[in-house]
Design a protein around this motif. Structure first.
Motif, PDB file in Angstrom:
ATOM      1  N   ILE A 232       0.850  -1.184   0.000  1.00  0.00           N
ATOM      2  CA  ILE A 232       0.000   0.000   0.000  1.00  0.00           C
ATOM      3  C   ILE A 232       0.891   1.241   0.000  1.00  0.00           C
ATOM      4  CG2 ILE A 232      -1.660   1.327   1.374  1.00  0.00           C
ATOM      5  CD1 ILE A 232      -2.833  -1.117  -0.070  1.00  0.00           C
ATOM      6  N   THR A 233       0.530   2.255  -0.788  1.00  0.00           N
ATOM      7  CA  THR A 233       1.337   3.477  -0.888  1.00  0.00           C
ATOM      8  C   THR A 233       0.702   4.672  -0.181  1.00  0.00           C
ATOM      9  OG1 THR A 233       0.299   4.095  -2.988  1.00  0.00           O
ATOM     10  CG2 THR A 233       2.283   2.726  -3.103  1.00  0.00           C
ATOM     11  N   LYS A 234      -0.547   4.549   0.219  1.00  0.00           N
ATOM     12  CA  LYS A 234      -1.189   5.615   0.990  1.00  0.00           C
ATOM     13  C   LYS A 234      -2.280   4.980   1.842  1.00  0.00           C
ATOM     14  CE  LYS A 234      -1.884   9.711  -0.749  1.00  0.00           C
ATOM     15  NZ  LYS A 234      -2.427  10.865  -1.523  1.00  0.00           N
ATOM     16  N   LEU A 235      -2.340   5.372   3.112  1.00  0.00           N
ATOM     17  CA  LEU A 235      -3.238   4.706   4.050  1.00  0.00           C
ATOM     18  C   LEU A 235      -4.078   5.719   4.810  1.00  0.00           C
ATOM     19  CD1 LEU A 235      -3.979   1.968   5.492  1.00  0.00           C
ATOM     20  CD2 LEU A 235      -2.210   2.567   7.183  1.00  0.00           C
ATOM     21  N   ARG A 268       7.816   5.518   6.223  1.00  0.00           N
ATOM     22  CA  ARG A 268       7.720   6.427   5.080  1.00  0.00           C
ATOM     23  C   ARG A 268       6.330   6.424   4.445  1.00  0.00           C
ATOM     24  NH1 ARG A 268      12.276   3.407   3.801  1.00  0.00           N
ATOM     25  NH2 ARG A 268      11.176   2.512   1.998  1.00  0.00           N
ATOM     26  N   LEU A 269       5.455   5.558   4.935  1.00  0.00           N
ATOM     27  CA  LEU A 269       4.129   5.418   4.326  1.00  0.00           C
ATOM     28  C   LEU A 269       3.255   6.628   4.669  1.00  0.00           C
ATOM     29  CD1 LEU A 269       1.983   3.676   2.855  1.00  0.00           C
ATOM     30  CD2 LEU A 269       1.444   2.664   5.101  1.00  0.00           C
ATOM     31  N   PRO A 270       2.722   7.341   3.667  1.00  0.00           N
ATOM     32  CA  PRO A 270       1.823   8.460   3.959  1.00  0.00           C
ATOM     33  C   PRO A 270       0.522   7.957   4.601  1.00  0.00           C
ATOM     34  CG  PRO A 270       2.685   8.594   1.725  1.00  0.00           C
ATOM     35  CD  PRO A 270       3.028   7.241   2.229  1.00  0.00           C
ATOM     36  N   VAL A 271       0.180   8.550   5.725  1.00  0.00           N
ATOM     37  CA  VAL A 271      -0.982   8.103   6.501  1.00  0.00           C
ATOM     38  C   VAL A 271      -1.832   9.305   6.896  1.00  0.00           C
ATOM     39  CG1 VAL A 271      -1.755   6.905   8.588  1.00  0.00           C
ATOM     40  CG2 VAL A 271       0.345   6.170   7.444  1.00  0.00           C
TER      41      VAL A 271
END
Length: 492
Positions: A232-235, A268-271
């Protein structure tokens, strides 16, 4: 008890005392003055795994300890858009969504199209069989946001959790046996996850929806592992608690921060974290729809008392740790009643708090006491509304439907009704999908900073004194006859 996330506070909360103010989860410095996200792109598809590029600046939550303090967030003086109708002296007005800095957060269609989106639903979980009850209770009471011990007494957390879970398991098993032998929470939450995915697809947003439970399977850690496997790249993190509390949303976020801090990919995952959503118009209208429908079942709907029963929290959470739960609950009730009045429904209403345990003071008034008082005052028709729950579970199916119903009828109330939990109500699910879409542009890598206040407060002499007396307390507890009997019968 599942969803009785606060029911483990017990008399041990007294040990915390003033430490509640200093041992905290400061949502603090990373929360800017901002506004709620209003502009989004509605299209996405699977693609690039580039997680190094947060799409916009967002609410970042930094933690320092396992305990939570909301006072800094209260002072942030944030503001929201059109959803906000009434403040009720709550300075944190942007609780309905993800707050952002003042810059333009509109994303290009091309960037969004590269994203592989995920939504993580957070809930407490519940034992699915009677054999699960004791280990579930252990997980609950081992949470430092439930039994809030001073930092220097943390070594008692797990032994006390084992002790309390063993002692409470027989009574809890009776409750779960009364509703069929286990909790329906996992099944309902899975159904909500599926419905949310379908609602997002209807908005041209392709997203994987995950379920992470705090105290039982599937645990939050399992959901995070699947999120990593799916790249997943954005959560978007969506707790299924309308109102924020330290012990529910706060506890789950603490776990997420701990996991993300130690993982290079996740860090680093955008959340985007939706802290609470009790002010959203879709939620308010969905609740009003259910209440209006149930009122219609009474012979004289206009005479029915609307009785909101919310899960309680210890007073110390609100007064010492700055938990906004009470303010948010009162504002939520106000907004629902305003919606009902706009429909021509002007019934009297009352808010009370259920599920208290132990000798410490909890938010008042208490549900059981108010039911008796209403009966004595001549109220004959009552509609119970489980306001802090969006899924059926033991607090609704056993505590309200059985215990409180019997108490109400014994107290002179003749006509009893109960509003069902929202579950997969279409208008509710659609509004959750809207909340997710609105939150997407504000995703940013979670802050991994640690607060140094804990180390600054360290005093070796104080530590030794507390360790000595804490050990004596643990020794006394473990040698009491009731405890010895419980351990002999249940552990050996």
């Amino acid at each position: 008890m599942e969803a009785a996330s606060l029911s483990g506070v017990l008399s041990l909360s007294k040990l915390s005392g003033s430490n509640l103010r200093n041992s905290d989860y400061r949502f603090s410095r990373s929360i800017p003055r901002g506004r709620c996200v209003a502009s989004v792109s509605r299209h996405s598809s699977e693609g690039s795994n580039d997680v190094d590029k947060p799409s916009s600046k967002a609410l970042v939550i930094s933690s320092s300890d396992s305990n939570t303090n909301y006072s800094a967030l209260k002072g942030a003086n944030l503001s929201c858009g059109s959803n906000q109708k009434r403040n009720v002296n709550l300075q944190t007005n942007c609780a309905v969504g993800v707050c952002t800095f003042g810059e333009n957060v509109v994303e290009s269609h091309a960037h969004v199209a590269e994203e592989k989106l995920g939504v993580l639903l957070l809930n407490l979980g519940g034992p699915e069989t009677l054999n699960d009850v004791q280990p579930f209770l252990y997980n609950l009471f081992a949470d430092p946001d439930i039994i809030r011990l001073p930092r220097l007494f943390k070594f008692l957390q797990r032994p006390l959790a084992k002790l309390i879970s063993v002692l409470r398991a027989p009574k809890s098993k009776e409750g779960y046996a009364a509703i069929g032998g286990g909790s329906p929470l996992r099944k309902i939450t899975d159904e909500q996850a599926h419905a949310l995915r379908m609602a997002l697809e209807a908005k041209n947003v392709c997203a994987n929806v995950y379920v992470g439970m705090r105290y039982w399977y599937p645990f939050t850690e399992e959901a995070i592992e699947q999120i990593k496997r799916d790249r997943i790249t954005k959560l978007v993190v969506l707790p299924l608690y309308p109102q924020f509390s330290i012990s529910t949303t706060g506890s789950s976020i603490r776990v997420l921060q701990s996991i993300f801090r130690e993982d290079a990919y996740l860090s680093r995952l955008p959340v985007s974290v939706i802290l609470s959503w009790y002010q959203r118009q879709g939620y308010i209208r969905s609740m009003a729809d259910l209440i209006e429908k149930e009122l219609g079942r009474f012979p004289k709907p206009e005479e029915v008392m609307i009785f909101f029963s919310a899960h309680g929290v210890p007073v110390s959470y609100v007064e010492d740790a700055g938990d906004p739960y009470k303010d948010q609950m009162e504002e939520c009730i106000y907004l629902i009643m305003q919606e009902l009045k706009a429909r021509g429904i002007g019934n009297d209403h009352k808010l009370a708090y259920q599920s208290r345990v132990g000798p410490v003071q909890w938010l008042k008034p208490y549900t059981d006491e108010v039911l008796v008082e209403l009966g004595q005052k001549g109220v004959k028709s009552l509609l119970a509304v489980p306001i802090s729950f969006v899924s059926e579970h033991i607090e609704t199916l056993e505590e309200i439907d059985m215990e409180y119903k019997d108490l109400a009828l014994e107290s002179g109330i003749e006509n009893w009704g109960r509003v069902p939990a929202l579950g997969c109500t279409s208008s509710f699910i659609t509004d959750l999908a809207d909340a997710v879409v609105e939150a997407l542009p504000s995703a940013q890598a979670m802050s991994t900073s640690r607060d140094t206040a804990e180390e600054a407060e360290y005093d070796p002499l104080n530590y030794l004194v507390k360790l000595f007396f804490g050990s004596i307390l643990a020794f006394i507890l473990l040698l009491t006859p009731k405890v010895l009997l419980a351990f002999r019968n249940h552990l050996f």
